[in-house]
Design a protein around this motif. Structure first.
Motif, PDB file in Angstrom:
ATOM      1  N   PRO A 169       8.958  -0.440   2.075  1.00 21.52           N
ATOM      2  CA  PRO A 169       7.621  -1.021   2.216  1.00 21.52           C
ATOM      3  C   PRO A 169       6.998  -1.442   0.882  1.00 21.52           C
ATOM      4  CG  PRO A 169       7.591   1.327   2.747  1.00 21.52           C
ATOM      5  CD  PRO A 169       8.998   0.995   2.360  1.00 21.52           C
ATOM      6  N   LEU A 170       6.360  -2.613   0.933  1.00 23.52           N
ATOM      7  CA  LEU A 170       5.620  -3.150  -0.205  1.00 23.52           C
ATOM      8  C   LEU A 170       4.150  -3.142   0.201  1.00 23.52           C
ATOM      9  CD1 LEU A 170       5.735  -4.817  -2.930  1.00 23.52           C
ATOM     10  CD2 LEU A 170       5.743  -6.862  -1.483  1.00 23.52           C
ATOM     11  N   ILE A 171       3.287  -2.617  -0.675  1.00 28.78           N
ATOM     12  CA  ILE A 171       1.847  -2.578  -0.387  1.00 28.78           C
ATOM     13  C   ILE A 171       1.142  -3.303  -1.528  1.00 28.78           C
ATOM     14  CG2 ILE A 171      -0.169  -1.072  -0.094  1.00 28.78           C
ATOM     15  CD1 ILE A 171       1.857   1.184   0.702  1.00 28.78           C
ATOM     16  N   LEU A 172       0.496  -4.408  -1.211  1.00 25.20           N
ATOM     17  CA  LEU A 172      -0.180  -5.198  -2.248  1.00 25.20           C
ATOM     18  C   LEU A 172      -1.667  -5.316  -1.925  1.00 25.20           C
ATOM     19  CD1 LEU A 172       2.303  -8.210  -2.658  1.00 25.20           C
ATOM     20  CD2 LEU A 172       2.293  -6.001  -3.863  1.00 25.20           C
ATOM     21  N   THR A 173      -2.515  -5.038  -2.929  1.00 24.41           N
ATOM     22  CA  THR A 173      -3.938  -5.278  -2.718  1.00 24.41           C
ATOM     23  C   THR A 173      -4.575  -5.790  -4.018  1.00 24.41           C
ATOM     24  OG1 THR A 173      -5.975  -4.393  -1.769  1.00 24.41           O
ATOM     25  CG2 THR A 173      -4.645  -2.861  -3.076  1.00 24.41           C
TER      26      THR A 173
END
Ligand code: SAM
Length: 268
Positions: A227-231
């Motif tokens: 999983p990649l989490i970008l904010t």
């Protein structure tokens, strides 16, 4: 604190603002039909601005006020608090203590909260996490407290590293479960735990234009399916990030928003 109260507004007294500065004002503020001019000492003022009144006011401690207004932040299974609100961590929640200070990441910004929430949606037991732009270390520390075996936080700003290390100690994160280094992707990452630089989870709270540039690099640091989490993404800039993820072959792209801020998750 010495304040000279001058009737009028910046607009109606525009011609007189320079006179206040020349008389030694250290700051000007407009509030409720009054210009408030801050001075270190009472001084003789020119005729044109003598219709005001000198007032001694109680000093305002903005930092103390900011701290007094902080409330716990719930982000999924995690509640983020400053040290003096430890007692307010609800039973059953993972408590994450962050001292508000020089590094971004107290949990009070929507992007930090959404990123912690996204981490808390994952089963992180024994996983490795790469946190790009770690700031206060909040995301790496959240990951470790949620069961990750190792979370590495990197940040280009050297000031953040000792702060993140101290926050990890304050949360009693066991030695070796988090590490922090000055740098960014493309630099040599410490290879003692993750020898090939490929992590199970990658989280980055940066900004859309930088994600666009880095998405191709993220791929090389994330195991297939990870999983990649970008904010840190303004909703208006979502297409930039979505296009970059498409370009690099990420799948299962999902978006959540809070006001003007967005968080995107995807799979490598
Ligand atoms: N991770 C924390 C959070 O979620 O609250 C802090 C995020 S803060 C918005 C972004 C951080 O990224 C800052 O500490 C900044 O110094 C760092 N940063 C900016 N550009 C970077 C880059 N190219 N590589 C690594 N860190 C970067």
């Amino acid at each position: 604190m010495l304040v000279y109260h001058l009737p009028g507004t910046f607009e109606t007294r525009e011609a007189h603002l320079d006179l206040l500065w020349e008389a030694g004002a250290t700051g000007l503020e407009e509030r409720a039909g009054l210009i408030r001019a801050y001075f270190d000492e009472e001084t003789e003022l020119p005729e044109a601005i003598r219709d005001g009144e000198w007032r001694q006011e109680a000093d305002q401690d903005w930092l103390a006020e900011f701290k007094a207004n902080l409330r716990p932040v719930q982000a999924g299974r995690v509640t983020i608090v400053p040290p003096w609100l430890r007692a307010e961590i609800p039973a059953g929640q993972v408590g994450l203590v962050i001292e508000p200070g020089m590094a971004f990441g107290t949990g009070h910004h929507a992007t930090t909260r959404m990123a912690v929430e996204a981490l808390s949606d994952l089963n992180l037991d024994g996983q490795t996490i790469l946190d790009v732009g770690t700031g206060s270390g909040v995301l790496a520390i959240a990951g470790a407290l949620l069961g990750a075996g190792y979370a590495l936080g990197v940040d280009i700003d050297p000031i953040t590293i000792p702060i993140a290390e101290e926050n990890a100690r304050d949360n009693a994160v066991p030695e070796g479960r988090t590490a922090f280094m000055v740098g960014t992707l493309g630099d040599d990452l410490p290879g003692d735990v993750v020898a090939d630089g490929v992590f199970d989870v990658l989280v980055a709270n940066l900004y859309a234009e930088l994600h666009d540039l880095l998405v191709g690099v993220y791929v090389g640091h994330l195991r297939p399916g990870g999983p990649l989490i970008l904010t840190g993404i303004l909703t208006g800039k979502l297409p930039l990030v979505q296009d970059a993820l498409d370009r690099e072959g990420f799948t299962d792209v999902q978006v959540s928003t809070d006001g003007e801020w967005a968080l995107v998750t995807a799979r490598a």
